[in-house]
Design a protein around this motif. Structure first.
Motif, PDB file in Angstrom:
ATOM      1  N   THR A   1       0.863  -1.165   0.000  1.00 36.05           N
ATOM      2  CA  THR A   1       0.000   0.000   0.000  1.00 36.05           C
ATOM      3  C   THR A   1       0.903   1.220   0.000  1.00 36.05           C
ATOM      4  N   ALA A   2       0.389   2.359  -0.503  1.00 38.67           N
ATOM      5  CA  ALA A   2       1.277   3.470  -0.837  1.00 38.67           C
ATOM      6  C   ALA A   2       2.451   2.852  -1.604  1.00 38.67           C
ATOM      7  N   SER A   3       3.717   3.198  -1.282  1.00 41.27           N
ATOM      8  CA  SER A   3       4.827   2.441  -1.892  1.00 41.27           C
ATOM      9  C   SER A   3       5.582   1.688  -0.804  1.00 41.27           C
ATOM     10  N   LEU A   4       4.823   1.101   0.105  1.00 47.05           N
ATOM     11  CA  LEU A   4       5.383   0.275   1.181  1.00 47.05           C
ATOM     12  C   LEU A   4       5.205  -1.187   0.784  1.00 47.05           C
ATOM     13  N   PHE A   5       6.308  -1.794   0.342  1.00 49.87           N
ATOM     14  CA  PHE A   5       6.246  -3.145  -0.198  1.00 49.87           C
ATOM     15  C   PHE A   5       6.602  -4.170   0.889  1.00 49.87           C
ATOM     16  N   PRO A   6       6.063  -5.404   0.770  1.00 50.57           N
ATOM     17  CA  PRO A   6       6.336  -6.418   1.788  1.00 50.57           C
ATOM     18  C   PRO A   6       7.834  -6.648   1.971  1.00 50.57           C
ATOM     19  N   GLY A   7       8.254  -6.804   3.210  1.00 49.21           N
ATOM     20  CA  GLY A   7       9.635  -7.174   3.513  1.00 49.21           C
ATOM     21  C   GLY A   7      10.664  -6.072   3.327  1.00 49.21           C
ATOM     22  N   THR A   8      10.250  -4.832   3.203  1.00 48.68           N
ATOM     23  CA  THR A   8      11.219  -3.744   2.996  1.00 48.68           C
ATOM     24  C   THR A   8      11.376  -2.919   4.274  1.00 48.68           C
ATOM     25  N   SER A   9      12.515  -2.201   4.344  1.00 45.25           N
ATOM     26  CA  SER A   9      12.758  -1.389   5.545  1.00 45.25           C
ATOM     27  C   SER A   9      11.798  -0.196   5.596  1.00 45.25           C
ATOM     28  N   ALA A  10      11.314   0.244   4.436  1.00 46.96           N
ATOM     29  CA  ALA A  10      10.365   1.368   4.418  1.00 46.96           C
ATOM     30  C   ALA A  10       9.110   1.018   5.236  1.00 46.96           C
ATOM     31  N   LEU A  11       8.742  -0.245   5.169  1.00 48.84           N
ATOM     32  CA  LEU A  11       7.517  -0.689   5.846  1.00 48.84           C
ATOM     33  C   LEU A  11       7.625  -0.606   7.367  1.00 48.84           C
ATOM     34  N   THR A  12       8.842  -0.801   7.868  1.00 45.75           N
ATOM     35  CA  THR A  12       9.014  -0.809   9.324  1.00 45.75           C
ATOM     36  C   THR A  12       9.696   0.462   9.834  1.00 45.75           C
ATOM     37  N   GLU A  13       9.819   1.466   8.982  1.00 48.42           N
ATOM     38  CA  GLU A  13      10.460   2.712   9.396  1.00 48.42           C
ATOM     39  C   GLU A  13       9.710   3.305  10.613  1.00 48.42           C
ATOM     40  N   PRO A  14      10.446   3.490  11.731  1.00 51.72           N
ATOM     41  CA  PRO A  14       9.740   3.946  12.933  1.00 51.72           C
ATOM     42  C   PRO A  14       9.660   5.465  13.089  1.00 51.72           C
ATOM     43  N   ASP A  15      10.603   6.196  12.480  1.00 53.87           N
ATOM     44  CA  ASP A  15      10.720   7.625  12.791  1.00 53.87           C
ATOM     45  C   ASP A  15      10.407   8.558  11.629  1.00 53.87           C
ATOM     46  N   LYS A  16      11.019   8.252  10.497  1.00 49.06           N
ATOM     47  CA  LYS A  16      10.827   9.169   9.361  1.00 49.06           C
ATOM     48  C   LYS A  16       9.365   9.159   8.926  1.00 49.06           C
ATOM     49  N   TRP A  17       8.918  10.304   8.434  1.00 50.86           N
ATOM     50  CA  TRP A  17       7.547  10.393   7.921  1.00 50.86           C
ATOM     51  C   TRP A  17       7.479  10.050   6.436  1.00 50.86           C
ATOM     52  N   VAL A  18       8.609  10.236   5.751  1.00 55.64           N
ATOM     53  CA  VAL A  18       8.642  10.012   4.297  1.00 55.64           C
ATOM     54  C   VAL A  18       9.973   9.346   3.947  1.00 55.64           C
ATOM     55  N   VAL A  19       9.932   8.376   3.041  1.00 60.69           N
ATOM     56  CA  VAL A  19      11.179   7.705   2.649  1.00 60.69           C
ATOM     57  C   VAL A  19      11.267   7.570   1.130  1.00 60.69           C
ATOM     58  N   GLY A  20      12.505   7.482   0.654  1.00 61.24           N
ATOM     59  CA  GLY A  20      12.726   7.136  -0.747  1.00 61.24           C
ATOM     60  C   GLY A  20      12.694   5.620  -0.873  1.00 61.24           C
ATOM     61  N   VAL A  21      12.126   5.121  -1.950  1.00 59.87           N
ATOM     62  CA  VAL A  21      12.040   3.675  -2.178  1.00 59.87           C
ATOM     63  C   VAL A  21      12.737   3.411  -3.509  1.00 59.87           C
ATOM     64  N   ALA A  22      13.931   2.794  -3.416  1.00 63.32           N
ATOM     65  CA  ALA A  22      14.755   2.677  -4.623  1.00 63.32           C
ATOM     66  C   ALA A  22      14.136   1.752  -5.656  1.00 63.32           C
ATOM     67  N   GLN A  23      13.460   0.705  -5.158  1.00 64.94           N
ATOM     68  CA  GLN A  23      12.963  -0.304  -6.091  1.00 64.94           C
ATOM     69  C   GLN A  23      11.524  -0.691  -5.769  1.00 64.94           C
ATOM     70  N   ALA A  24      10.696  -0.702  -6.799  1.00 63.79           N
ATOM     71  CA  ALA A  24       9.310  -1.120  -6.589  1.00 63.79           C
ATOM     72  C   ALA A  24       9.199  -2.623  -6.791  1.00 63.79           C
ATOM     73  N   ASN A  25       8.273  -3.229  -6.067  1.00 62.30           N
ATOM     74  CA  ASN A  25       8.047  -4.677  -6.141  1.00 62.30           C
ATOM     75  C   ASN A  25       7.232  -5.087  -7.355  1.00 62.30           C
ATOM     76  N   VAL A  26       6.407  -4.148  -7.800  1.00 63.71           N
ATOM     77  CA  VAL A  26       5.488  -4.424  -8.916  1.00 63.71           C
ATOM     78  C   VAL A  26       5.575  -3.252  -9.895  1.00 63.71           C
ATOM     79  N   ALA A  27       5.038  -3.446 -11.083  1.00 61.40           N
ATOM     80  CA  ALA A  27       5.048  -2.380 -12.091  1.00 61.40           C
ATOM     81  C   ALA A  27       4.213  -1.197 -11.597  1.00 61.40           C
TER      82      ALA A  27
END
Ligand code: 6PG
Length: 252
Positions: free
Chosen positions: A154-180
């Protein structure tokens, strides 16, 4: 320890048109409940486009106090706003350019050197807009719109990524998407997205049936973890996407 009961309401509507109308009604209700500076976080993907187009037409358009409402994005693809893949580009074309006050449209600046730099800038923009940390102040948003992907992102939070468990930052860069589309993304994180009075998922079509069933069954997917920390989480689903032909309707 047993998992806490998800506080999730599921509403099944007949089709895509009904989905857009029900979402428009909820959006207008949320905006009306905030007499000051209502904040709405828009999602990308294809599902919300019909809702966005509806908002620019009568009678919906007249029900929105455009000068007061601020529009943010849950995530965006790291492309220019005139690229067909741009989430804000789609929302602009569908309704923002025609209806919203330009200074109230808070686009993710996807034109910086890197997605991380864009994320930092957008976080600064959010923190300037709402200086108190979400836990100490009122929620950041009145309404956050969300979608779900075939892998449960959901949003660009993909399963098993560090973005998904980010505790502090409000916004993150996501280098690679899981799906098109396989372009880098910038995404709000769960601490930020869940700081909302209402989180509203929009889900449509047969190809979403399996992933909806997994979320409702309690699988530990990003879309299942995303729940409003301040109020309602609603899954608005059309019949084609509803497991068991909509038997989950209004279940909590
Ligand atoms: C994006 C998203 C993403 C989207 C889902 C559902 O930028 O792609 O914000 O999380 O909401 O992938 O997309 P669809 O509505 O196209 O199925």
């Amino acid at each position: 320890m047993s998992k806490p009961e998800p506080k999730r309401e599921v509403i099944v509507v007949p089709d895509k048109r009904a989905l857009a109308e029900a979402a428009a009604q909820r959006l207008i209700t949320r905006i009306a409940a905030n007499p000051q500076r209502p904040t709405v976080c828009l999602t990308g993907g294809s599902t919300p486009q019909q809702l966005y187009e509806l908002l620019s037409t009568s009678p919906w358009r007249e029900k929105i106090p455009w000068a007061r409402v601020h529009w943010f994005m849950t995530d965006d693809r790291y492309v220019s706003q005139d690229d067909p893949l741009s989430n804000i580009g789609m929302a602009r074309k569908a309704f923002l350019d025609a209806c919203a006050s330009a200074e109230n449209v808070h686009a993710i600046p996807a034109n910086r050197a890197t997605p991380d730099e864009a994320a930092e800038l957008y976080e600064q923009e959010l923190r300037t807009f709402h200086p108190l940390p979400p836990d100490e102040g009122f929620p950041l948003f009145d309404l956050v719109l969300m979608g779900v992907g075939p892998d449960g992102h959901t949003a660009s939070l993909f399963p098993g990524t560090s973005a998904l468990t980010e505790p502090d930052k409000w916004v993150v860069g996501v280098a690679q998407a899981n799906v098109a589309p396989f372009v880098p993304r910038v995404s709000l994180t769960l601490p930020c997205l869940t700081s909302t009075r209402e989180m509203l998922f929009l889900v449509s079509g047969r190809d979403k049936k399996d992933i909806v069933a997994r979320v409702l069954a309690g699988d530990n997917l990003p879309a299942a973890r995303a729940q409003s920390a301040h109020g309602e989480t609603v899954w608005l689903i059309d019949e084609a996407a509803a497991p068991n032909g909509g038997q989950h309707a209004n279940a909590r």
